[in-house]
Design an enzyme around this catalytic site. Structure first.
Site, PDB file in Angstrom:
ATOM      1  N   ARG A 171       0.528  -0.964   0.019  1.00 56.14           N
ATOM      2  CA  ARG A 171       0.109  -0.065  -0.011  1.00 56.14           C
ATOM      3  C   ARG A 171       0.937   1.620   0.049  1.00 56.14           C
ATOM      4  O   ARG A 171       2.356   1.000   0.795  1.00 56.14           O
ATOM      5  CB  ARG A 171      -0.778  -0.241   1.711  1.00 56.14           C
ATOM      6  CG  ARG A 171      -0.520   0.477   2.571  1.00 56.14           C
ATOM      7  CD  ARG A 171      -1.377  -0.273   4.100  1.00 56.14           C
ATOM      8  NE  ARG A 171      -0.519  -0.383   4.912  1.00 56.14           N
ATOM      9  CZ  ARG A 171      -0.228   1.205   5.536  1.00 56.14           C
ATOM     10  NH1 ARG A 171      -0.185   2.618   5.102  1.00 56.14           N
ATOM     11  NH2 ARG A 171       0.935   1.726   7.045  1.00 56.14           N
ATOM     12  N   ARG A 175      -3.298  10.835   0.433  1.00 56.13           N
ATOM     13  CA  ARG A 175      -3.905  11.784   1.573  1.00 56.13           C
ATOM     14  C   ARG A 175      -4.829  13.117   1.111  1.00 56.13           C
ATOM     15  O   ARG A 175      -3.697  13.880   0.121  1.00 56.13           O
ATOM     16  CB  ARG A 175      -3.291  12.361   3.340  1.00 56.13           C
ATOM     17  CG  ARG A 175      -2.855  11.206   3.863  1.00 56.13           C
ATOM     18  CD  ARG A 175      -2.742  11.926   4.932  1.00 56.13           C
ATOM     19  NE  ARG A 175      -1.962  11.507   6.082  1.00 56.13           N
ATOM     20  CZ  ARG A 175      -0.376  11.685   6.648  1.00 56.13           C
ATOM     21  NH1 ARG A 175      -0.215  12.808   6.578  1.00 56.13           N
ATOM     22  NH2 ARG A 175       0.191  10.449   7.562  1.00 56.13           N
ATOM     23  N   ARG A 248      19.696  -5.332   3.123  1.00 53.12           N
ATOM     24  CA  ARG A 248      20.222  -4.332   1.891  1.00 53.12           C
ATOM     25  C   ARG A 248      20.535  -3.779   3.913  1.00 53.12           C
ATOM     26  O   ARG A 248      20.673  -4.073   4.892  1.00 53.12           O
ATOM     27  CB  ARG A 248      18.724  -3.369   2.312  1.00 53.12           C
ATOM     28  CG  ARG A 248      18.287  -4.075   0.981  1.00 53.12           C
ATOM     29  CD  ARG A 248      19.792  -3.795  -0.669  1.00 53.12           C
ATOM     30  NE  ARG A 248      19.683  -2.985  -0.931  1.00 53.12           N
ATOM     31  CZ  ARG A 248      20.631  -1.946  -2.117  1.00 53.12           C
ATOM     32  NH1 ARG A 248      21.537  -2.929  -2.144  1.00 53.12           N
ATOM     33  NH2 ARG A 248      20.291  -1.102  -2.553  1.00 53.12           N
ATOM     34  N   ARG A 279      18.790   9.664   0.141  1.00 53.91           N
ATOM     35  CA  ARG A 279      18.347  11.352   1.092  1.00 53.91           C
ATOM     36  C   ARG A 279      19.820  12.191   1.654  1.00 53.91           C
ATOM     37  O   ARG A 279      20.457  11.241   2.435  1.00 53.91           O
ATOM     38  CB  ARG A 279      16.384  10.573   1.899  1.00 53.91           C
ATOM     39  CG  ARG A 279      17.534   9.792   3.332  1.00 53.91           C
ATOM     40  CD  ARG A 279      15.894   9.579   3.861  1.00 53.91           C
ATOM     41  NE  ARG A 279      16.410   8.791   5.238  1.00 53.91           N
ATOM     42  CZ  ARG A 279      15.802   8.448   5.939  1.00 53.91           C
ATOM     43  NH1 ARG A 279      15.043   8.966   6.118  1.00 53.91           N
ATOM     44  NH2 ARG A 279      16.505   6.993   7.013  1.00 53.91           N
ATOM     45  N   GLU A 299      22.702   9.724   2.693  1.00 55.78           N
ATOM     46  CA  GLU A 299      22.407   8.169   2.624  1.00 55.78           C
ATOM     47  C   GLU A 299      22.241   7.848   1.609  1.00 55.78           C
ATOM     48  O   GLU A 299      21.673   8.003   0.462  1.00 55.78           O
ATOM     49  CB  GLU A 299      21.248   8.271   3.486  1.00 55.78           C
ATOM     50  CG  GLU A 299      20.982   6.877   3.943  1.00 55.78           C
ATOM     51  CD  GLU A 299      19.622   6.399   5.294  1.00 55.78           C
ATOM     52  OE1 GLU A 299      19.024   5.945   4.780  1.00 55.78           O
ATOM     53  OE2 GLU A 299      19.931   7.570   5.793  1.00 55.78           O
ATOM     54  N   TYR A 347      12.290  -5.855   9.989  1.00 54.60           N
ATOM     55  CA  TYR A 347      12.495  -4.620  10.234  1.00 54.60           C
ATOM     56  C   TYR A 347      11.461  -3.919  11.523  1.00 54.60           C
ATOM     57  O   TYR A 347       9.905  -4.187  11.195  1.00 54.60           O
ATOM     58  CB  TYR A 347      11.598  -4.046   9.012  1.00 54.60           C
ATOM     59  CG  TYR A 347      12.172  -2.061   8.633  1.00 54.60           C
ATOM     60  CD1 TYR A 347      13.305  -1.597   9.545  1.00 54.60           C
ATOM     61  CD2 TYR A 347      10.976  -1.675   9.239  1.00 54.60           C
ATOM     62  CE1 TYR A 347      13.560  -0.627   9.241  1.00 54.60           C
ATOM     63  CE2 TYR A 347      10.881   0.050   9.104  1.00 54.60           C
ATOM     64  CZ  TYR A 347      12.854   0.285   9.667  1.00 54.60           C
ATOM     65  OH  TYR A 347      13.035   1.548   9.451  1.00 54.60           O
ATOM     66  N   ASP A 349      10.065  -0.972  14.085  1.00 53.79           N
ATOM     67  CA  ASP A 349      10.369   0.630  14.052  1.00 53.79           C
ATOM     68  C   ASP A 349      10.348   0.890  15.811  1.00 53.79           C
ATOM     69  O   ASP A 349      10.025  -0.677  16.367  1.00 53.79           O
ATOM     70  CB  ASP A 349       8.339   1.263  14.066  1.00 53.79           C
ATOM     71  CG  ASP A 349       8.860   1.573  12.607  1.00 53.79           C
ATOM     72  OD1 ASP A 349       9.494   1.850  11.817  1.00 53.79           O
ATOM     73  OD2 ASP A 349       7.709   1.800  12.319  1.00 53.79           O
TER      74      ASP A 349
END
Length: 366
Positions: A171, A175, A248, A279, A299, A347, A349
């Site tokens: 997804r 917005r 990665r 970035r 980065e 991964y 958060d």
């Protein structure tokens, strides 16, 4: 030889939470960390009075009130809101994709106009998307894909979007409001004084050995604790007996600039394929810094090799199948528990790392 209740391998957030909760319960902990510092990837280095996120941008965000109250009991957070921008060949767009993005891209102003354009462009893909490119176009249309997804994703994964599986982008946040807040979570911010303040509170009371490789003398360290919490790579623990899990990774080129404000935002994504980095982070903006100089980090996303810091698990079928073999082996352990990003090949958060550590502590504290 001193004996501990817990030997914690790795000094990241997961181990920190276990160390803190164990300390509160009157248990002793020995922490072993390969790097010369604690904190794992949230470690900050002070340069020109600026807290530099040494291993990339870390913005704390969560909707879990228990987690938010826990970290705020240790350190005060500022009101930083993540509102990155995308730079496509000098054109600047707001992220995540919202009405500011669509207005700039198409010269429109209403949600209805944006919805119609995206709906029209989506029809280009017929049937089930066969790769990431088709998946992205089917979600957000061709214009957004070409300018804001394609180049960035190809740099991130090191291959063409047509060669990447569609499930990588299940997804994409779209917005139809003028809202640049990247996260939907109830709470977000940066610890005042940087992440090191939080980390030091977590490990307060634990004995810590940095620049120490558990795997090089595992027999000695195993004898030093009743339980071992291993947060390093699970395949490394088992000496890669089934093969190496893939990652990665990223590397940074950091420089001090003799200017007070370089890009006006903490995170700027470079979404064209030609710019080699993904970035640029300008660290002072995480804490609304007013220092006369600034520090930026470019980065770069690259394939992981031995000796590099593994960042992002390659969550394809092959690697998941390999990981499950290690999980089955780990289930036979009586003394060792695997946790965290590398121990679980997942991964995470930051708030999810803390949640996971809470759950682990509830299981082992008895």
């Amino acid at each position: 030889m001193k004996r501990y209740d817990y030997v914690l391998v790795g000094a990241g957030l997961y181990s920190g939470v276990i160390a803190y909760l164990a300390g509160k319960a009157g248990k002793s902990c020995l922490v072993l960390e390969k790097r010369p510092h604690i904190g794992g990837n949230v470690y900050c280095e002070e340069v020109e009075g600026i807290h530099v996120h040494k291993y990339g941008a870390h913005i704390f965000h969560t909707s879990n009130k228990k987690v938010w109250e826990f970290v705020n009991s240790l350190v005060e957070f500022n009101r930083y809101t993540n509102s990155p921008v995308a730079n496509y060949k000098g054109e600047i767009y707001n992220l995540p994709f919202n009405m500011n993005t669509f207005s700039k891209m198409w010269g429109i102003r209403t949600p209805k106009e944006a919805e119609e354009i995206i709906a029209r462009q989506r029809t280009e893909i017929e049937g089930e998307p066969k790769n990431l490119e088709e998946q992205a176009i089917s979600l957000v249309g061709k214009d957004i894909y070409e300018k804001l997804i394609k180049g960035y994703t190809e740099k991130q994964w090191g291959r063409d979007c047509k060669d990447l599986p569609s499930f990588i982008i299940k997804r994409l946040p779209v917005r139809y409001t003028y809202d640049n807040n990247y996260f939907n979570d109830l709470y977000q911010g940066i610890p005042i004084g940087g992440y090191n303040v939080l980390v030091e509170k977590l490990f307060e009371g634990a004995d810590i050995m940095t620049e120490t490789d558990f795997l090089k003398d595992r027999d000695t360290y195993m004898k030093m604790g009743d339980k071992v919490i291993f947060t390093g790579p699970i395949d490394a623990y088992y000496e890669y007996c089934f093969g190496k899990l893939e990652y990665r990774t990223v590397h940074f080129e950091t420089e001090v600039l003799d200017e007070d404000n370089h890009q006006g935002v903490a995170v700027m994504n470079y979404t064209d394929r030609e710019t080699p980095y993904t970035r640029v982070i300008e660290h002072k903006h995480f804490e609304f810094g007013k220092q006369p100089k600034t520090v930026i980090s470019k980065e770069f996303s690259v394939d992981w090799e031995e000796g590099m810091e593994p960042y992002y698990p390659v969550n394809d079928a092959k690697n998941q199948e390999l990981y499950q073999k290690y999980v089955q082996k780990a289930q036979t352990e009586e003394k060792v528990i695997f946790g965290g990003r590398l121990g679980e090949y997942k991964y995470y958060d930051m708030d999810k790392v803390i949640e996971s550590a809470f759950g682990m502590w509830d299981r082992i504290k008895a």
